[in-house]
Design an enzyme around this catalytic site. Structure first.
Site, mmCIF file in Angstrom:
data_model
loop_
_atom_site.group_PDB
_atom_site.id
_atom_site.type_symbol
_atom_site.label_atom_id
_atom_site.label_comp_id
_atom_site.label_asym_id
_atom_site.label_seq_id
_atom_site.Cartn_x
_atom_site.Cartn_y
_atom_site.Cartn_z
ATOM 1 N N PHE A 11 0.826 -1.051 -0.022
ATOM 2 C CA PHE A 11 0.023 0.068 -0.091
ATOM 3 C C PHE A 11 0.850 1.251 -0.015
ATOM 4 O O PHE A 11 0.686 2.087 -0.878
ATOM 5 C CB PHE A 11 -0.760 0.085 1.182
ATOM 6 C CG PHE A 11 -1.348 1.266 1.693
ATOM 7 C CD1 PHE A 11 -2.112 1.968 0.889
ATOM 8 C CD2 PHE A 11 -1.419 1.566 3.027
ATOM 9 C CE1 PHE A 11 -2.661 3.555 1.081
ATOM 10 C CE2 PHE A 11 -1.974 2.626 3.701
ATOM 11 C CZ PHE A 11 -2.781 3.663 2.825
ATOM 12 N N SER A 117 6.561 4.223 13.163
ATOM 13 C CA SER A 117 5.215 4.181 13.272
ATOM 14 C C SER A 117 5.001 5.226 14.395
ATOM 15 O O SER A 117 5.087 5.079 15.539
ATOM 16 C CB SER A 117 4.712 2.838 13.870
ATOM 17 O OG SER A 117 3.481 2.920 14.517
ATOM 18 N N TYR A 142 5.068 -4.368 18.060
ATOM 19 C CA TYR A 142 5.206 -3.650 16.883
ATOM 20 C C TYR A 142 6.035 -2.294 17.171
ATOM 21 O O TYR A 142 6.933 -2.033 16.509
ATOM 22 C CB TYR A 142 4.001 -3.605 16.251
ATOM 23 C CG TYR A 142 3.812 -2.557 14.933
ATOM 24 C CD1 TYR A 142 4.145 -3.380 13.794
ATOM 25 C CD2 TYR A 142 3.680 -1.180 14.828
ATOM 26 C CE1 TYR A 142 3.889 -2.553 12.549
ATOM 27 C CE2 TYR A 142 3.494 -0.557 13.698
ATOM 28 C CZ TYR A 142 3.583 -1.145 12.491
ATOM 29 O OH TYR A 142 3.518 -0.467 11.558
HETATM 30 N N1 LIG Z 1 -0.462 0.992 7.074
HETATM 31 C C1 LIG Z 1 -0.247 1.720 8.180
HETATM 32 O O1 LIG Z 1 -0.994 2.146 8.926
HETATM 33 C C2 LIG Z 1 1.303 2.113 8.642
HETATM 34 C C3 LIG Z 1 1.412 3.020 9.361
HETATM 35 C C4 LIG Z 1 2.824 3.605 9.678
HETATM 36 C C5 LIG Z 1 3.860 2.553 9.155
HETATM 37 N N2 LIG Z 1 3.625 1.407 8.528
HETATM 38 C C6 LIG Z 1 4.659 0.651 8.162
HETATM 39 O O2 LIG Z 1 4.644 0.677 6.496
HETATM 40 C C7 LIG Z 1 5.218 -0.342 5.908
HETATM 41 C C8 LIG Z 1 4.373 -0.739 4.723
HETATM 42 O O3 LIG Z 1 2.972 -0.927 5.316
HETATM 43 P P1 LIG Z 1 1.920 -1.035 4.488
HETATM 44 O O4 LIG Z 1 0.624 -0.732 5.104
HETATM 45 O O5 LIG Z 1 2.220 -0.652 2.966
HETATM 46 O O6 LIG Z 1 1.702 -2.817 4.297
HETATM 47 P P2 LIG Z 1 1.795 -3.666 2.983
HETATM 48 O O7 LIG Z 1 1.502 -5.158 3.763
HETATM 49 O O8 LIG Z 1 0.785 -3.245 2.180
HETATM 50 O O9 LIG Z 1 3.296 -3.490 2.493
HETATM 51 C C9 LIG Z 1 4.151 -4.569 2.869
HETATM 52 C C10 LIG Z 1 5.162 -4.951 1.839
HETATM 53 O O10 LIG Z 1 6.003 -5.588 2.353
HETATM 54 C C11 LIG Z 1 6.287 -6.895 1.669
HETATM 55 N N3 LIG Z 1 7.085 -7.846 2.483
HETATM 56 C C12 LIG Z 1 6.403 -8.110 3.769
HETATM 57 N N4 LIG Z 1 7.379 -9.227 4.224
HETATM 58 C C13 LIG Z 1 8.120 -9.334 3.404
HETATM 59 C C14 LIG Z 1 9.421 -10.304 3.082
HETATM 60 N N5 LIG Z 1 10.003 -10.854 4.130
HETATM 61 N N6 LIG Z 1 10.065 -9.832 2.160
HETATM 62 C C15 LIG Z 1 9.855 -9.198 1.265
HETATM 63 N N7 LIG Z 1 8.792 -8.545 1.158
HETATM 64 C C16 LIG Z 1 7.952 -8.389 2.121
HETATM 65 C C17 LIG Z 1 4.886 -7.427 1.461
HETATM 66 O O11 LIG Z 1 4.540 -8.302 0.396
HETATM 67 C C18 LIG Z 1 4.215 -5.971 1.337
HETATM 68 O O12 LIG Z 1 3.994 -5.979 -0.260
HETATM 69 C C19 LIG Z 1 5.427 -1.179 7.142
HETATM 70 O O13 LIG Z 1 6.616 -1.294 7.362
HETATM 71 C C20 LIG Z 1 4.494 -0.917 8.154
HETATM 72 O O14 LIG Z 1 4.747 -1.227 9.398
HETATM 73 C C21 LIG Z 1 2.262 1.241 7.943
#
Ligand SMILES: NC(=O)c1ccc[n+]([C@@H]2O[C@H](COP(=O)([O-])OP(=O)(O)OC[C@H]3O[C@@H](n4cnc5c(N)ncnc54)[C@H](O)[C@@H]3O)[C@@H](O)[C@H]2O)c1
Length: 310
Positions: A11, A117, A142
């Protein structure tokens, strides 16, 4: 610049990737096997899509070779479930990030932008809005692992000259938000409302969050890629709070229809209020959020209508 984005198909990562392509950067997107590119790239867009495992030193080394900068967006856990298995959280996020940092040192890749985060690292607010100097006391594993990674980035900066930029992102929402993992109230609420289903609200709806539109988040990452200043940690947020009840109200306005809701018992790990001060990012990165909540919700709802519910 040549940029490797770990987790660049998700995302947040995919929106950042699209934003960086606009600036003409050359991207290598690292994703898990079986994750397909999120769109077809155009002939002039220089994107290499590679798959592997973030836990594998070999895969990670291949991915960073020749890069000017690394964007680290992989996380194996979610706030709400990370307390179920803190050992896994540490092993899969902290240890693998340390391996990646060692590979960066060995291959002389000196810049990294890491997504942390803003919603979990601070814990209960001592004052509002929360700035980067606010105490950190996460309620969830987390948040603890995000913070541990932040600290290691700073340690590697001191020891090996790595230049980290850490963006503590508040509560992002927008197109491509995943609703199946139920992370992010905005995405889940919009999808439930569009399907004519009841929205479940944990608590009385007064829980307040700092929602930030995904395009604004991507803009901050684009600025971070070229940041040359001396600060390392920035909140990326709208700077204002919206309660879940206000969120539902805005959604009703946008959809021009009433939304069914049900109030459930509050969840112990949810902090009651999270509003982050974004002044440092404004000053240092030359960044500011541009899309207002209502507009962002309208865009997200439109995308969901076309992409998820078709
Ligand atoms: N969505 C939120 O509310 C939010 C808020 C703050 C921070 N974050 C951080 O942002 C980052 C992305 O979050 P997101 O919401 O886009 O999630 P998401 O799940 O859409 O994206 C994460 C991506 O990482 C990939 N991934 C996971 N494990 C993997 C591995 N072992 N090897 C290779 N690729 C891997 C997944 O395939 C996925 O496409 C994360 O680190 C999350 O902690 C998210």
């Amino acid at each position: 610049m040549r940029i490797t984005i770990f987790g660049g198909g998700g995302f947040i990562g995919s929106t950042i990737a699209d934003r960086l392509l606009n600036d003409g950067h050359i991207l290598r997107i690292f994703e898990r096997p079986r994750v397909e590119p999120y769109r077809t790239f155009l002939a002039h867009e220089r994107v290499e899509w590679i798959t592997g495992d973030f836990f594998s030193m070999h895969d990670v080394t291949d991915a960073i070779e020749g890069a000017d900068i690394v964007f680290h967006l992989v996380s194996t856990t979610l706030p709400k479930s990370s307390n179920d298995d803190p050992v896994y959280d540490v092993q899969s996020n902290v240890i693998s990030t340390l391996q990646m940092l060692n590979a960066m040192v060995a291959h002389k890749v000196s810049r990294i932008v890491f997504i942390s985060s803003g919603g979990t690292v601070y814990g209960d607010p001592v004052y509002l809005p929360i700035d980067e100097k606010h105490p950190t006391d996460p309620h969830v594993s987390y948040g603890i692992t995000k913070l541990a990674i932040e600290k290691y980035l700073l340690m590697y900066a001191r020891l090996y000259g790595i230049k980290p930029v850490i963006l503590r992102v508040a509560n992002p929402f927008g197109e491509r938000q995943r609703v199946e993992t139920a992370q992010g109230a905005v995405g889940v609420f919009i999808s439930q409302a569009l399907r004519g289903k009841k929205i479940e609200i944990w608590g009385d709806g007064s829980v307040t969050r700092d929602f930030i539109y995904i395009g604004d988040v991507a803009e901050a990452f684009a600025k971070a890629a070229t940041y040359l200043g001396t600060h390392h940690v920035f909140n990326i947020s709208s700077g204002s709070g919206t309660s879940l009840n206000e969120l539902v109200q805005t959604l009703e306005d946008v959809l021009d229809a009433p939304v069914n809701r049900e109030y459930k018992a509050g969840r112990g790990f949810d902090v009651p209020v999270s509003i982050l001060c974004n002044k440092l990012a404004q000053k240092e990165l030359g960044w500011a959020p541009a899309v207002r909540m209502r507009e962002g919700i309208a865009r997200t709802a439109e995308w969901m209508r076309l992409d998820i519910l078709k």
